[in-house]
Design a protein around this motif. Structure first.
Motif, mmCIF file in Angstrom:
data_model
loop_
_atom_site.group_PDB
_atom_site.id
_atom_site.type_symbol
_atom_site.label_atom_id
_atom_site.label_comp_id
_atom_site.label_asym_id
_atom_site.label_seq_id
_atom_site.Cartn_x
_atom_site.Cartn_y
_atom_site.Cartn_z
ATOM 1 N N VAL A 75 0.819 -1.207 0.000
ATOM 2 C CA VAL A 75 0.000 0.000 0.000
ATOM 3 C C VAL A 75 0.857 1.263 0.000
ATOM 4 N N LEU A 76 1.689 1.391 1.023
ATOM 5 C CA LEU A 76 2.384 2.663 1.198
ATOM 6 C C LEU A 76 3.378 2.930 0.066
ATOM 7 N N GLU A 77 4.187 1.933 -0.265
ATOM 8 C CA GLU A 77 5.189 2.175 -1.313
ATOM 9 C C GLU A 77 4.542 2.455 -2.677
ATOM 10 N N PRO A 78 3.621 1.619 -3.126
ATOM 11 C CA PRO A 78 3.034 1.937 -4.424
ATOM 12 C C PRO A 78 2.166 3.198 -4.454
ATOM 13 N N SER A 79 1.511 3.570 -3.347
ATOM 14 C CA SER A 79 0.486 4.621 -3.441
ATOM 15 C C SER A 79 0.718 5.863 -2.599
ATOM 16 N N MET A 83 -7.131 10.153 0.647
ATOM 17 C CA MET A 83 -5.756 9.765 0.305
ATOM 18 C C MET A 83 -5.766 8.410 -0.362
ATOM 19 N N PRO A 84 -5.012 8.192 -1.415
ATOM 20 C CA PRO A 84 -4.260 9.228 -2.095
ATOM 21 C C PRO A 84 -5.224 10.259 -2.704
ATOM 22 N N SER A 131 -4.934 10.878 -8.028
ATOM 23 C CA SER A 131 -4.028 9.721 -8.129
ATOM 24 C C SER A 131 -4.794 8.445 -8.479
ATOM 25 N N THR A 132 -4.029 7.399 -8.780
ATOM 26 C CA THR A 132 -4.646 6.101 -9.038
ATOM 27 C C THR A 132 -5.369 5.625 -7.782
ATOM 28 N N PRO A 133 -6.650 5.283 -7.906
ATOM 29 C CA PRO A 133 -7.378 4.861 -6.708
ATOM 30 C C PRO A 133 -6.818 3.574 -6.121
ATOM 31 N N LEU A 134 -7.025 3.381 -4.837
ATOM 32 C CA LEU A 134 -6.563 2.167 -4.178
ATOM 33 C C LEU A 134 -7.398 0.980 -4.654
#
Ligand code: HEC
Ligand code: HEC
Length: 226
Positions: A147-151, A199-200, A204-207
């Protein structure tokens, strides 16, 4: 500074119940998070499971209100809520099971939509490419990798010029942990949070569902580092 202004907004939104709300949401151990997805209930299901078997015999002309289609049911919602859920006086002589009452209540609570807007299925976490399937308990390293690294880290890195909280280390993430669920799901309970606090950020690209489950399970499993 930013964190504290956000915090005030969340307190207002939640009536200071944030912690409690979170524990409630998280209380069903090992249950997939969105098991009962309120937005997955459509009129069709209500009609098939409740109205047709339990109401239509009396409410298609014989007695007011007529409940033969969505519009009629929708206009009678207040009275349905009152008689079926609060007074339990309907259906006459044959109360609904508590499961059906709960379904009806949930459907009404999200505005009694005609069509479902979300899928009822909780997708089992599909492995993100190049990552092994997620196993429980979910630890910080999993949450970080999926989660954190990609987004998040593209903006929330150590020493970024905007002073955003770093999402690279456990302690720093823990310092904002109570914002993660509302910001990333866009909701506190059923109440949406302001767009600009998601967030994001909206552009940005949605989760993915997998990412959201990873967050939820990390929280549910105790927000552990390792
Ligand atoms: C056996 C017949 C019967 C069934 C089955 C039945 N009702 Fe009724 N309903 C009535 C009657 C008769 C009334 C008129 C008021 C009364 O006698 O209590 C009524 C009244 C109502 C009212 C109006 C209450 C008010 O405050 O004006 C609502 C709303 C209602 N029913 C909803 C339902 C729903 C929803 C179901 C199914 C879950 C259902 N009823 C099943 C007979 C029935
Ligand atoms: C495109 C850049 C960007 C991305 C990607 C991003 N954020 Fe943010 N984030 C921001 C900005 C800008 C703010 C400050 C918003 C404000 O002050 O209104 C912020 C604020 C926050 C805050 C409040 C604390 C702080 O640092 O100000 C949290 C918590 C947060 N983001 C979490 C996340 C998480 C978790 C992700 C990944 C799921 C994420 N963000 C992804 C730009 C981003």
């Amino acid at each position: 500074m930013k964190t504290s202004s956000l915090f005030i907004i969340f307190l207002v939104l939640t009536g200071c119940n944030f912690k409690r709300l979170r524990t409630q949401e998280l209380s069903q151990e090992n249950e997939p998070y969105f098991k009962v997805n309120a937005f997955s209930i459509s009129y069709d299901q209500i009609q098939k499971n409740i109205i047709a078997p339990s109401c239509i015999a009396c409410h298609s002309g014989k007695h007011e209100p007529s409940l033969t289609n969505y519009q009629e049911v929708f206009s009678a919602l207040k009275k349905i809520d009152q008689s079926v859920l609060k007074e339990k006086s309907m259906p006459k002589r044959k109360p609904l099971s508590s499961e059906l009452r709960a379904t009806l209540k949930t459907w009404i609570s999200v505005g009694a939509p005609e069509f479902a807007t979300e899928s009822a299925e909780t997708p089992s976490p599909t492995p993100t490419p190049n990552l092994p399937p997620l196993s429980r308990p979910v630890l910080f390293a999993d949450f970080k990798a999926r989660v954190l690294e990609p987004s998040c880290v593209s903006c929330h890195n150590q020493g970024n010029k905007d002073g955003l909280t770093s999402m690279e280390d456990y302690t720093s993430v823990k310092s904002v942990v109570e914002f993660l669920l509302p910001m990333m799901t866009g909701k506190v309970g059923n109440d949406p949070i302001p767009e600009d606090q998601r967030m994001p950020p909206p552009k940005s690209t949605p989760l993915t569902e997998d990412q959201l489950n990873t967050l939820k399970w990390w929280l549910e499993d105790g927000e552990k580092d390792q």
